[in-house]
Write a protein that holds these residues in place. Structure first.
Motif, PDB file in Angstrom:
ATOM      1  N   PHE A 179       0.847  -1.234  -0.089  1.00  0.00           N
ATOM      2  CA  PHE A 179      -0.087   0.024  -0.151  1.00  0.00           C
ATOM      3  C   PHE A 179       0.887   1.301   0.101  1.00  0.00           C
ATOM      4  O   PHE A 179       0.546   2.106  -0.778  1.00  0.00           O
ATOM      5  N   GLU A 180       1.747   1.255   0.647  1.00  0.00           N
ATOM      6  CA  GLU A 180       2.923   2.360   0.565  1.00  0.00           C
ATOM      7  C   GLU A 180       3.598   2.681  -0.700  1.00  0.00           C
ATOM      8  O   GLU A 180       3.827   3.882  -0.871  1.00  0.00           O
ATOM      9  N   ARG A 181       3.589   1.597  -1.424  1.00  0.00           N
ATOM     10  CA  ARG A 181       4.193   1.748  -2.734  1.00  0.00           C
ATOM     11  C   ARG A 181       3.194   2.564  -3.754  1.00  0.00           C
ATOM     12  O   ARG A 181       3.686   3.315  -4.601  1.00  0.00           O
ATOM     13  N   GLY A 182       1.980   2.206  -3.356  1.00  0.00           N
ATOM     14  CA  GLY A 182       1.022   2.856  -4.321  1.00  0.00           C
ATOM     15  C   GLY A 182       0.644   2.254  -5.436  1.00  0.00           C
ATOM     16  O   GLY A 182       1.645   1.322  -6.074  1.00  0.00           O
ATOM     17  N   GLY A 183      -0.284   2.350  -6.242  1.00  0.00           N
ATOM     18  CA  GLY A 183      -0.604   1.708  -7.583  1.00  0.00           C
ATOM     19  C   GLY A 183      -0.764   0.358  -7.271  1.00  0.00           C
ATOM     20  O   GLY A 183      -1.102  -0.392  -6.159  1.00  0.00           O
ATOM     21  N   ASP A 184      -1.014  -0.420  -8.393  1.00  0.00           N
ATOM     22  CA  ASP A 184      -1.105  -1.960  -8.328  1.00  0.00           C
ATOM     23  C   ASP A 184       0.368  -2.576  -8.243  1.00  0.00           C
ATOM     24  O   ASP A 184       1.209  -2.005  -8.605  1.00  0.00           O
ATOM     25  N   GLY A 185       0.097  -3.933  -7.832  1.00  0.00           N
ATOM     26  CA  GLY A 185       1.367  -4.708  -7.722  1.00  0.00           C
ATOM     27  C   GLY A 185       1.068  -6.293  -7.223  1.00  0.00           C
ATOM     28  O   GLY A 185      -0.112  -6.219  -6.782  1.00  0.00           O
ATOM     29  N   ILE A 186       2.069  -6.754  -7.101  1.00  0.00           N
ATOM     30  CA  ILE A 186       1.987  -8.258  -6.374  1.00  0.00           C
ATOM     31  C   ILE A 186       2.956  -8.193  -5.294  1.00  0.00           C
ATOM     32  O   ILE A 186       4.025  -7.868  -5.394  1.00  0.00           O
ATOM     33  N   PHE A 187       2.484  -9.071  -4.387  1.00  0.00           N
ATOM     34  CA  PHE A 187       3.345  -9.450  -3.108  1.00  0.00           C
ATOM     35  C   PHE A 187       2.912 -10.490  -2.526  1.00  0.00           C
ATOM     36  O   PHE A 187       2.217 -11.180  -2.885  1.00  0.00           O
ATOM     37  N   ALA A 188       3.964 -11.171  -1.747  1.00  0.00           N
ATOM     38  CA  ALA A 188       3.821 -12.439  -1.105  1.00  0.00           C
ATOM     39  C   ALA A 188       3.729 -12.026   0.441  1.00  0.00           C
ATOM     40  O   ALA A 188       4.530 -11.299   0.935  1.00  0.00           O
ATOM     41  N   VAL A 189       2.957 -13.043   1.274  1.00  0.00           N
ATOM     42  CA  VAL A 189       2.864 -13.049   2.703  1.00  0.00           C
ATOM     43  C   VAL A 189       3.260 -14.204   3.074  1.00  0.00           C
ATOM     44  O   VAL A 189       2.966 -15.298   2.700  1.00  0.00           O
ATOM     45  N   GLY A 190       3.922 -14.139   4.184  1.00  0.00           N
ATOM     46  CA  GLY A 190       4.296 -15.447   4.928  1.00  0.00           C
ATOM     47  C   GLY A 190       5.752 -16.075   4.693  1.00  0.00           C
ATOM     48  O   GLY A 190       6.596 -15.234   3.874  1.00  0.00           O
ATOM     49  N   ASP A 191       6.249 -17.090   4.991  1.00  0.00           N
ATOM     50  CA  ASP A 191       7.467 -17.600   4.683  1.00  0.00           C
ATOM     51  C   ASP A 191       7.452 -18.547   3.437  1.00  0.00           C
ATOM     52  O   ASP A 191       6.305 -18.616   2.893  1.00  0.00           O
ATOM     53  N   GLU A 192       8.619 -18.875   3.145  1.00  0.00           N
ATOM     54  CA  GLU A 192       8.877 -19.677   1.849  1.00  0.00           C
ATOM     55  C   GLU A 192       8.131 -21.170   1.952  1.00  0.00           C
ATOM     56  O   GLU A 192       7.496 -21.441   0.817  1.00  0.00           O
ATOM     57  N   ASP A 193       7.823 -21.479   3.150  1.00  0.00           N
ATOM     58  CA  ASP A 193       6.967 -22.851   3.273  1.00  0.00           C
ATOM     59  C   ASP A 193       5.699 -22.621   3.389  1.00  0.00           C
ATOM     60  O   ASP A 193       4.725 -23.623   3.095  1.00  0.00           O
ATOM     61  N   ASN A 194       5.237 -21.475   3.716  1.00  0.00           N
ATOM     62  CA  ASN A 194       3.691 -21.120   3.635  1.00  0.00           C
ATOM     63  C   ASN A 194       3.399 -19.849   3.172  1.00  0.00           C
ATOM     64  O   ASN A 194       3.023 -18.828   3.760  1.00  0.00           O
ATOM     65  N   GLU A 195       3.842 -19.600   2.035  1.00  0.00           N
ATOM     66  CA  GLU A 195       3.861 -18.355   1.109  1.00  0.00           C
ATOM     67  C   GLU A 195       2.353 -18.071   0.535  1.00  0.00           C
ATOM     68  O   GLU A 195       1.911 -19.161  -0.314  1.00  0.00           O
ATOM     69  N   GLU A 196       1.697 -16.864   0.616  1.00  0.00           N
ATOM     70  CA  GLU A 196       0.436 -16.712  -0.068  1.00  0.00           C
ATOM     71  C   GLU A 196       0.923 -15.534  -1.010  1.00  0.00           C
ATOM     72  O   GLU A 196       1.245 -14.309  -0.470  1.00  0.00           O
ATOM     73  N   ILE A 197       0.479 -15.473  -2.228  1.00  0.00           N
ATOM     74  CA  ILE A 197       0.897 -14.498  -3.154  1.00  0.00           C
ATOM     75  C   ILE A 197      -0.564 -13.773  -3.466  1.00  0.00           C
ATOM     76  O   ILE A 197      -1.554 -14.416  -3.880  1.00  0.00           O
ATOM     77  N   PHE A 198      -0.418 -12.281  -3.708  1.00  0.00           N
ATOM     78  CA  PHE A 198      -1.764 -11.678  -3.781  1.00  0.00           C
ATOM     79  C   PHE A 198      -1.456 -10.569  -4.855  1.00  0.00           C
ATOM     80  O   PHE A 198      -0.194 -10.236  -4.903  1.00  0.00           O
ATOM     81  N   HIS A 199      -2.463 -10.050  -5.412  1.00  0.00           N
ATOM     82  CA  HIS A 199      -2.395  -9.064  -6.409  1.00  0.00           C
ATOM     83  C   HIS A 199      -3.246  -7.736  -5.684  1.00  0.00           C
ATOM     84  O   HIS A 199      -4.427  -7.933  -5.633  1.00  0.00           O
TER      85      HIS A 199
END
Length: 437
Positions: A179-199
């Motif tokens: 949200f701080e970067r602004g605009g649209d984007g893709i980011f990941a939440v969690g660690d490598e074993d339990n990672e969730e990717i959002f747009h």
């Protein structure tokens, strides 16, 4: 009498006026036998006027009641209640008014029912979509949050009326950074074993004259994993196919070379060894291309003068350039940009275009450099255009499908974009944009 009840009001009043005049004249003539002229006229006018006035009052009184009823139903319509109707069987012109009023109420009622059904359908769709939807007003208060947004941002609780910045304080840091970067984007939440990717998608608009922002959070983990599996399957098929095409001839030729040695037929041995070398070098180049694509490092930006850079490029592959903006400077990784441009110019030559028709145009935009590479080859079909930039997609018989994909990765790593389209009259137009830092 029924006919008189439905006569238009204007005709009825005209009849009453004519009747009043006739009665007044007759009464005056009759009373003049016993009274002076002026007294007879006064008495006749008083009697007839009273009679006609009472009739007119009885005529107008229902109309006043009708007008009050119309005003009441209009007030009900304004309040959203369309259940009222009016019955009227007097004066045909007012019957038309009442019928039109009732028809308006029926239309408004039908529209209200349809609107309620649409709102119910829309609310059901919004609430049950897997995309987290949040509507925020200009004071950064949440106006609407669907079930997915409650689960993702509010721990299952309602979001309406809450401050959106306070909600962000409780979410994972990766989401706050997005949200701080602004605009649209893709980011990941969690660690490598339990990672969730959002747009993340954010769109601003005005609602009722006030600025609002619609925030959409879509989970891409499952979709990206499916795509990843499909990509790996395709990579394995491509590598397996290429290895088999090279290793089978190498094994066969190695066996044949050994037989030639046993028989002493050394004159045919150089041909077999040369073929083995050619297939081995092809396999080496194939593996090198895959390694370059998989291990593309971050670009090391440095000032590049266009004239010197394009002169170096023209020493390796032929193309026409009008020399414009040669004194311009771009911040780029020279080796990576050269590789990207070589791929594009070589593709232009391999498209069947005459060599002199392969052109490069350089333009200086307000915040970007634009490089256009044009040819007069066969162009691409719509299906090929849609997939040309995807990894491992190739229409060439021995192509790896990495040239354009690698070029796209290089350009995007520099903060730019690449686009392809067919030219009028035949050929392809490839356009690159790079930031003018």
């Amino acid at each position: 009498m029924q006919i008189l009840r439905v006569l238009p009001l204007a005709i009825r009043l005209i009849v009453l006026a004519v009747l009043g005049v006739v009665l007044a004249a007759a009464a005056t003539a009759l009373l003049m036998r016993w009274m002076p002229d002026w007294a007879a006229t006064l008495v006749a006018a008083t009697i007839v006027g009273t009679l006609i006035g009472s009739i007119i009052w009885r005529t107008v009184a229902p109309m006043r009641a009708l007008f009050r009823a119309l005003a009441g139903t209009v007030a009900s319509y304004r309040d959203g209640d369309f259940s009222f109707g009016i019955t009227w069987d007097k004066y045909s012109d007012l019957v038309e008014l009442v019928n039109a009023h009732n028809a308006l109420g029926d239309a408004l009622r039908d529209q209200r029912v349809s609107l309620v059904q649409r709102e119910l359908l829309l609310d059901t769709m919004v609430q049950n979509t897997p995309v987290a939807m949040t509507l925020v007003d200009e004071s950064e208060r949440i106006v609407l949050g669907n079930l997915a947004a409650r689960k993702l941002l509010g721990e299952g609780r309602r979001l309406e009326g809450r401050s959106f910045p306070s909600i962000l304080e409780r979410v994972p840091q990766a989401l706050r950074d997005a949200f701080e970067r602004g605009g649209d984007g893709i980011f990941a939440v969690g660690d490598e074993d339990n990672e969730e990717i959002f747009h993340l998608s954010r769109r601003g608009f005005r609602l009722n004259g006030r600025r609002h922002e619609l925030i959409l959070l879509r989970q891409l983990t499952a979709e990206l994993r499916r795509q990843e599996v499909q990509t790996w399957k395709k990579v394995i098929r491509v590598i397996s196919h290429e290895l088999n095409n090279s290793l089978a001839p190498i094994a066969s030729l190695a066996h044949s070379s050994a037989e030639l040695l046993k028989r002493g037929q050394l004159e045919r041995l150089p041909i077999a060894l040369a073929t083995i070398e050619e297939r081995a070098r092809h396999l080496e180049g194939f593996i090198r291309d895959y390694a370059r694509f998989a291990k593309l490092p971050a670009p090391r930006l440095e000032p590049l003068e266009w004239e010197r850079f394009l002169a170096q490029l023209r020493s390796q592959v032929e193309f026409a350039w009008n020399g414009q903006h040669g004194d311009g400077v771009v911040q780029a990784d020279a080796a990576q940009l050269e590789q990207a441009m070589l791929n594009l110019v070589k593709n232009a030559h391999e498209s069947g275009s005459p060599a002199h028709e392969v052109q490069l145009l350089l333009r200086r935009l307000p915040e970007q450099w634009r490089i256009d590479i044009l040819d007069r080859g066969t162009g691409m079909s719509d299906a090929v255009l849609a997939q040309a930039l995807l990894p491992f997609y190739s229409t060439k018989r021995h192509g790896t499908g990495l040239g354009l994909a690698l070029t796209r990765d290089i350009v995007e790593a520099h903060g730019g974009r690449i686009a392809l389209q067919n030219r009028d009259g035949g050929g392809l137009w490839v356009s690159l944009t790079l930031p003018a830092r």
